[in-house]
Motif scaffolding. Structure first.
Motif, PDB file in Angstrom:
ATOM      1  N   ILE A 155      19.281  14.683   7.376  1.00  0.00           N
ATOM      2  CA  ILE A 155      20.364  14.437   6.277  1.00  0.00           C
ATOM      3  C   ILE A 155      19.791  13.835   5.218  1.00  0.00           C
ATOM      4  O   ILE A 155      19.109  12.976   5.289  1.00  0.00           O
ATOM      5  CB  ILE A 155      21.519  13.576   7.011  1.00  0.00           C
ATOM      6  N   GLU A 156      20.187  14.660   4.021  1.00  0.00           N
ATOM      7  CA  GLU A 156      19.698  14.136   2.651  1.00  0.00           C
ATOM      8  C   GLU A 156      20.772  13.874   1.869  1.00  0.00           C
ATOM      9  O   GLU A 156      21.881  14.705   1.763  1.00  0.00           O
ATOM     10  CB  GLU A 156      18.895  15.363   2.038  1.00  0.00           C
ATOM     11  N   THR A 157      20.848  13.025   0.796  1.00  0.00           N
ATOM     12  CA  THR A 157      21.660  12.595  -0.302  1.00  0.00           C
ATOM     13  C   THR A 157      21.426  11.830  -1.106  1.00  0.00           C
ATOM     14  O   THR A 157      20.473  11.019  -1.055  1.00  0.00           O
ATOM     15  CB  THR A 157      23.008  11.836   0.767  1.00  0.00           C
TER      16      THR A 157
ATOM     17  N   PHE B  97      25.350   4.765   7.579  1.00  0.00           N
ATOM     18  CA  PHE B  97      25.190   5.846   8.404  1.00  0.00           C
ATOM     19  C   PHE B  97      25.425   5.450   9.787  1.00  0.00           C
ATOM     20  O   PHE B  97      24.564   4.379  10.298  1.00  0.00           O
ATOM     21  CB  PHE B  97      24.071   7.042   7.910  1.00  0.00           C
TER      22      PHE B  97
ATOM     23  N   THR C 248      16.783  10.244   2.946  1.00  0.00           N
ATOM     24  CA  THR C 248      16.567  10.910   3.953  1.00  0.00           C
ATOM     25  C   THR C 248      16.721  10.402   5.207  1.00  0.00           C
ATOM     26  O   THR C 248      16.133   9.209   5.517  1.00  0.00           O
ATOM     27  CB  THR C 248      15.253  11.639   3.679  1.00  0.00           C
TER      28      THR C 248
ATOM     29  N   MET D  73      29.438   8.608   7.477  1.00  0.00           N
ATOM     30  CA  MET D  73      28.494   7.909   6.473  1.00  0.00           C
ATOM     31  C   MET D  73      29.635   7.391   5.234  1.00  0.00           C
ATOM     32  O   MET D  73      30.570   7.982   4.990  1.00  0.00           O
ATOM     33  CB  MET D  73      27.666   9.027   5.659  1.00  0.00           C
TER      34      MET D  73
ATOM     35  N   PRO E 234      26.316  14.753   1.440  1.00  0.00           N
ATOM     36  CA  PRO E 234      25.231  14.928   2.051  1.00  0.00           C
ATOM     37  C   PRO E 234      25.122  16.247   2.419  1.00  0.00           C
ATOM     38  O   PRO E 234      25.917  16.986   2.928  1.00  0.00           O
ATOM     39  CB  PRO E 234      25.146  13.879   3.185  1.00  0.00           C
ATOM     40  N   THR E 235      23.928  16.690   2.443  1.00  0.00           N
ATOM     41  CA  THR E 235      23.367  17.841   3.009  1.00  0.00           C
ATOM     42  C   THR E 235      22.810  17.735   4.476  1.00  0.00           C
ATOM     43  O   THR E 235      22.005  16.685   4.635  1.00  0.00           O
ATOM     44  CB  THR E 235      22.678  18.982   2.232  1.00  0.00           C
ATOM     45  N   SER E 236      22.692  18.806   5.392  1.00  0.00           N
ATOM     46  CA  SER E 236      21.931  18.512   6.610  1.00  0.00           C
ATOM     47  C   SER E 236      21.383  19.905   6.970  1.00  0.00           C
ATOM     48  O   SER E 236      21.786  20.893   6.544  1.00  0.00           O
ATOM     49  CB  SER E 236      22.956  18.224   7.809  1.00  0.00           C
ATOM     50  N   LYS E 237      20.351  19.767   7.761  1.00  0.00           N
ATOM     51  CA  LYS E 237      19.621  21.015   8.203  1.00  0.00           C
ATOM     52  C   LYS E 237      18.839  20.685   9.457  1.00  0.00           C
ATOM     53  O   LYS E 237      18.517  19.454   9.717  1.00  0.00           O
ATOM     54  CB  LYS E 237      18.537  21.486   7.355  1.00  0.00           C
TER      55      LYS E 237
END
Length: 94
Positions: free
Chosen positions: A2-4, A14, A47, A73, A84-87
């Protein structure tokens, strides 16, 4: 992963939760980070790595044996509200 971005805020956290949106056992394992414990990237972003075992990343969150669940979060009194984005990334065993 997870990135933000991290906004200017009074507090952030979080937390990893189970399928029923209940916090996992924070007494037994590391399932949360906040503005006091997080290690920010050089550019000020955050991250977070959620994984079954510690991949050696400072912001590792333990799944506590759960294969599915949710996370929360929060930004308290933030000047903005980044999304946030996640992958999913493969962890390579050494």
């Amino acid at each position: 992963m997870i990135e933000t971005e991290v906004p200017d805020c009074e507090y952030f956290n979080f937390v990893l939760q189970n399928f029923w949106v209940e916090s996992l056992d924070y007494h037994r394992t590391n399932i949360y980070i906040n503005d006091h414990t997080a290690e920010l990237n050089d550019d000020g972003t955050l991250t977070i790595v959620v994984a079954v075992k510690d991949p050696g990343h400072g912001n590792w969150i333990d799944t506590d044996g759960h294969r599915e669940g949710t996370f929360a979060m929060r930004w308290i009194k933030a000047d903005s509200h980044p999304i946030p984005t996640s992958k999913v990334v493969k962890v390579i065993d050494e």
